[in-house]
Design a protein around this motif. Structure first.
Motif, PDB file in Angstrom:
ATOM      1  N   TYR A 265      86.781 -19.884  -0.172  1.00  0.00           N
ATOM      2  CA  TYR A 265      87.481 -20.707   0.813  1.00  0.00           C
ATOM      3  C   TYR A 265      87.841 -19.887   2.048  1.00  0.00           C
TER       4      TYR A 265
ATOM      5  N   ASN B 294      86.131 -21.015   5.457  1.00  0.00           N
ATOM      6  CA  ASN B 294      87.037 -21.464   6.536  1.00  0.00           C
ATOM      7  C   ASN B 294      86.842 -20.612   7.781  1.00  0.00           C
ATOM      8  N   ARG B 295      86.777 -19.283   7.576  1.00  0.00           N
ATOM      9  CA  ARG B 295      86.640 -18.367   8.715  1.00  0.00           C
ATOM     10  C   ARG B 295      85.331 -18.614   9.465  1.00  0.00           C
TER      11      ARG B 295
ATOM     12  N   GLY C  73      83.734 -21.381   9.642  1.00  0.00           N
ATOM     13  CA  GLY C  73      83.598 -22.743  10.150  1.00  0.00           C
ATOM     14  C   GLY C  73      82.749 -23.655   9.275  1.00  0.00           C
TER      15      GLY C  73
ATOM     16  N   GLN D  41      86.819 -26.913   6.848  1.00  0.00           N
ATOM     17  CA  GLN D  41      88.116 -26.867   7.519  1.00  0.00           C
ATOM     18  C   GLN D  41      89.165 -27.278   6.497  1.00  0.00           C
ATOM     19  N   GLN D  42      89.424 -26.400   5.545  1.00  0.00           N
ATOM     20  CA  GLN D  42      90.409 -26.688   4.493  1.00  0.00           C
ATOM     21  C   GLN D  42      91.281 -25.447   4.277  1.00  0.00           C
ATOM     22  N   PRO D  43      92.139 -25.140   5.262  1.00  0.00           N
ATOM     23  CA  PRO D  43      92.878 -23.874   5.184  1.00  0.00           C
ATOM     24  C   PRO D  43      94.077 -23.890   4.243  1.00  0.00           C
TER      25      PRO D  43
END
Lengths: 391, 329
Positions: free
Chosen positions: B96, B100-101, B103, B106-108
């Motif tokens: 994750y 996320n990093r 792109g 988008q589930q931070p």
């Protein structure tokens, strides 16, 4: 455009993995695999590769971390050898059963005891039934090509199985060789982005790894077997695409000077290049000897192998590992089974050679050919022999 | 201010009158009647809500919630093996983080939870747990401690208390039962210098759920050691799990505390402790113990509690007053 470089094979392996947009690398040091993950950690440290490098506390956790990461939808990589491979074996079975497309490079090394860091195929054979697709490289170029191929096959929605690329420890992993390294654009053209079908996602909750009661376990295993068999055409197709793009051809079973050969060697891995030199020499002397190399260990290409072997009078199978008490090495056991299944029965001689890093020379191949020819012409019982053992 | 204290400075606990209605772990699972472990796990999940990914060790909670094709899980859940839940969640969390990093997603704000029993935590999973804590992954590890290998039939673990009867520590002419003192995994977790460690009990549900909420709020690893009575293995009546859990706290056998940024804070001071014999007498796993045995255990319990008080005093943090008996549970 890619470039031609002189590079240590382990570094080249890391370079190509670095071009594959890997998200998570979990690794634990073990000789002779270390240079691969060291270089990957350098690529991450320098910002050349945007990935999480997870320096786990064991190989067991390396594979567990890859399983978690792959289940979350990441592209993953790890590498191991020998004892580390044995430690992670429990989770290797689960990775394939969960149908997670993890890619691993195994720098093949002997198993303890006695502890021995050098090359043979004991670790490859120990894990032959873990349910992973397994290819075998003979030189550095093949390591690079097969790693790229591994991601493409593993992530193909028709396959979804983990893939191992086997490379001989030291004799291949630590050699500096001329290698064509692809560039990023070429890699992207061959390898589409990974789009997981199922992943651990709170927006769409799934249960991964449930209990399988007796009424479902057999069906789960049959489905896995079908997935492995179904991978064979995809593996061949991906090699076809590779050949179109890069001009280098790969087959499940590859041959060298087999036309008109009466005696065929069967080998796996870097020893095959020594075998080629030996075949060249013997051919020059008028001996009808050829070479068959097994490129694909799992799924086992039985039919393709028999189609080649059936043309010879005798087959000399060179095993790089023991299967204690069976009087056949692990490779030879499978070859004999395949021949029997297809109703073909050439004279089969089995040689165990190159255990724990012992050299296998051109002269050794000449001696093996002579013994096989002798046994064939005199009608001796099919033999099993450990080459160059001191009694 | 430490990173946990910083993250918790505006912390608001649950309102006991408005507990979350969400049940990420659904009813209809196959746990034994009166199981204290599944109650604790339910409280953990209620506190975390639905934006969570769960990694389970092999054990009771794995097997009773996931017999294919049924599942009790309404949140994503993965079981891989016995000893590696902490390593599996390390992979999920790393995936994750990277995706996320980069792109790709988008589930931070997803929370990562791994849990195991005491065998999967104190014994076979200790290495993977230590590795994950040391590497600093942002996750919560919950040990649901029922003090033996219950799933395989009540064998002793290193978390089984001294004197207890199990199927591999049977009392006999030459045996007292379990002959070793319970391994303190919460102390081991705290020794990693992670931001948050706590002990909790399903008898003190609000305290447990608040600690889970804190564990989720702090960045980096958090470890929760949760006492989980097992009527089947402890040989107590099936309606007594919460009572047994409460007695464990009231007798100082299982004190409740937090370690926030290395500072030790007692969750409830036990000013008038009950004798351990009251805790023992409702459980048949201790019924073979003599008065002398119980005296020895009482001494050890007192010593360990004093040691905990010393740690708290040395931390210099304000300690909480004694909780009311009727507060929860």
């Amino acid at each position: 455009m890619g470039k031609r470089v002189g590079m240590e094979v382990s570094i080249a392996a890391a370079e190509v993995v670095g071009l594959c947009d890997v998200d998570v690398i979990a690794a634990y040091p073990i000789t002779p695999q270390t240079h691969i993950v060291e270089h990957l950690s350098e690529l991450v440290a320098e910002g050349h590769l945007d990935a999480e490098f997870v320096p786990v506390e064991s190989e067991h956790s390396a594979m567990s971390t890859c399983v978690g990461a792959a289940a979350a939808g990441a592209r993953t990589f790890t590498s191991t050898s020998s004892q580390g491979y044995a430690l992670m074996a429990e989770i290797c079975y689960i990775a394939s059963s969960l149908r997670l497309p993890i890619v691993m490079a195994v720098a093949n090394r002997a198993l303890s005891a006695p502890i021995n860091i050098w090359n043979d195929h004991a670790d490859m054979m120990m894990s032959r039934d873990t349910g992973w697709i397994q290819t075998v490289a003979e030189n550095g170029q093949e390591v690079v090509d097969l790693l790229l191929h591994a991601y493409r096959v593993a992530e193909d929605p028709r396959v979804l199985l983990p893939v191992i690329v086997n490379l001989d420890g030291f004799t291949l992993s630590h050699m500096i060789e001329p290698i064509w390294l692809p560039d990023k654009e070429e890699v992207d053209r061959y390898l589409p982005p990974y789009k997981p079908k199922l992943r651990l996602d709170p927006r769409n909750p799934m249960t991964f790894g449930p209990v399988g009661m007796p009424e479902v376990y057999t069906e789960a295993k049959k489905a896995q077997d079908e997935a492995m068999n179904g991978a064979l055409p995809v593996i061949i197709e991906a090699w076809g695409e590779f050949e179109k793009q890069f001009g280098r051809a790969y087959r499940p079973v590859e041959t060298y000077k087999t036309d008109g050969a009466e005696i065929l060697f069967l080998t796996m891995g870097s020893i095959s290049e020594t075998a080629m030199t030996a075949v060249d020499k013997m051919r020059a002397e008028g001996k009808k000897v050829g070479l068959v190399r097994l490129r694909l260990w799992r799924p086992f290409p039985a039919k393709e192998l028999v189609d080649v072997l059936k043309r010879a009078k005798a087959v000399a199978v060179v095993d790089r590992a023991m299967a204690f008490s069976t009087r056949s090495g692990p490779l030879c056991v499978e070859v004999k089974a395949a021949l029997y299944d297809h109703g073909v029965s050439p004279y089969v001689q089995n040689f165990i050679a190159g255990l724990g890093g012992r050299d296998v020379t051109v002269e050794d191949f000449e001696a093996m050919a002579a013994k096989t020819g002798d046994g064939l012409s005199k009608g001796l019982p099919m033999a099993y022999e450990i080459v160059n053992v001191r009694e | 201010m430490g990173i946990a204290a910083e993250a918790l400075k505006d912390f608001k606990g649950f309102n006991p009158k408005k507990l979350p209605e969400v049940e990420p772990l659904s009813p209809g699972h196959r746990a034994c009647q009166g199981c204290g472990e599944i109650l604790a796990l339910r409280q953990v999940l209620k506190a975390l809500g639905e934006n969570v990914i769960v990694a389970s060790a092999t054990g009771c909670m794995e097997i009773v919630t996931s017999p294919f094709p049924q599942t009790a899980w309404r949140v994503p859940w993965i079981h891989v093996a016995f000893e590696n839940a902490a390593a599996v969640i390390s992979g999920v969390e790393s995936a994750y983080k990277a995706m996320n990093r980069k792109g790709k997603i988008q589930q931070p704000d997803v929370v990562f939870l791994a849990y195991g029993g005491d065998g999967g935590t104190a014994d076979i999973g200790l290495q993977a747990l230590s590795g994950a804590l040391e590497r600093g992954h942002n996750f919560i590890y919950v040990c649901l401690d029922n003090e033996a290998y219950m799933n395989t039939g009540i064998q002793r673990s290193s978390s089984t208390p001294y004197g207890a009867m199990t199927t591999t520590s049977p009392p006999g002419k030459k045996s007292i039962g379990q002959r070793t003192w319970k391994k303190n995994v919460a102390y081991i977790a705290a020794a990693h210098g992670i931001p948050y460690v706590a002990t909790a009990s399903p008898a003190f549900a609000l305290d447990l759920m608040n600690k889970v909420k804190k564990a989720a709020a702090v960045p980096g690893p958090a470890y929760l050691h949760i006492y989980s009575p097992c009527p089947t293995g402890w040989r107590h009546e099936t309606d007594l799990a919460i009572e047994v859990a409460r007695l464990a706290v009231q007798t100082k056998v299982f004190p409740l505390y937090e370690v926030i940024d290395g500072k030790w804070i007692l969750s409830r001071k036990i000013a008038k402790p009950k004798p351990v014999s009251e805790y023992f007498k409702v459980q048949r796993r201790f019924r073979h113990l003599t008065e002398k045995d119980i005296e020895e255990i009482q001494r050890r319990v007192d010593e360990e509690y004093e040691e905990l008080l010393r740690r708290c005093a040395m931390s210099g943090e304000p300690q909480k007053p004694e909780g009311k008996e009727t507060e929860e549970g």
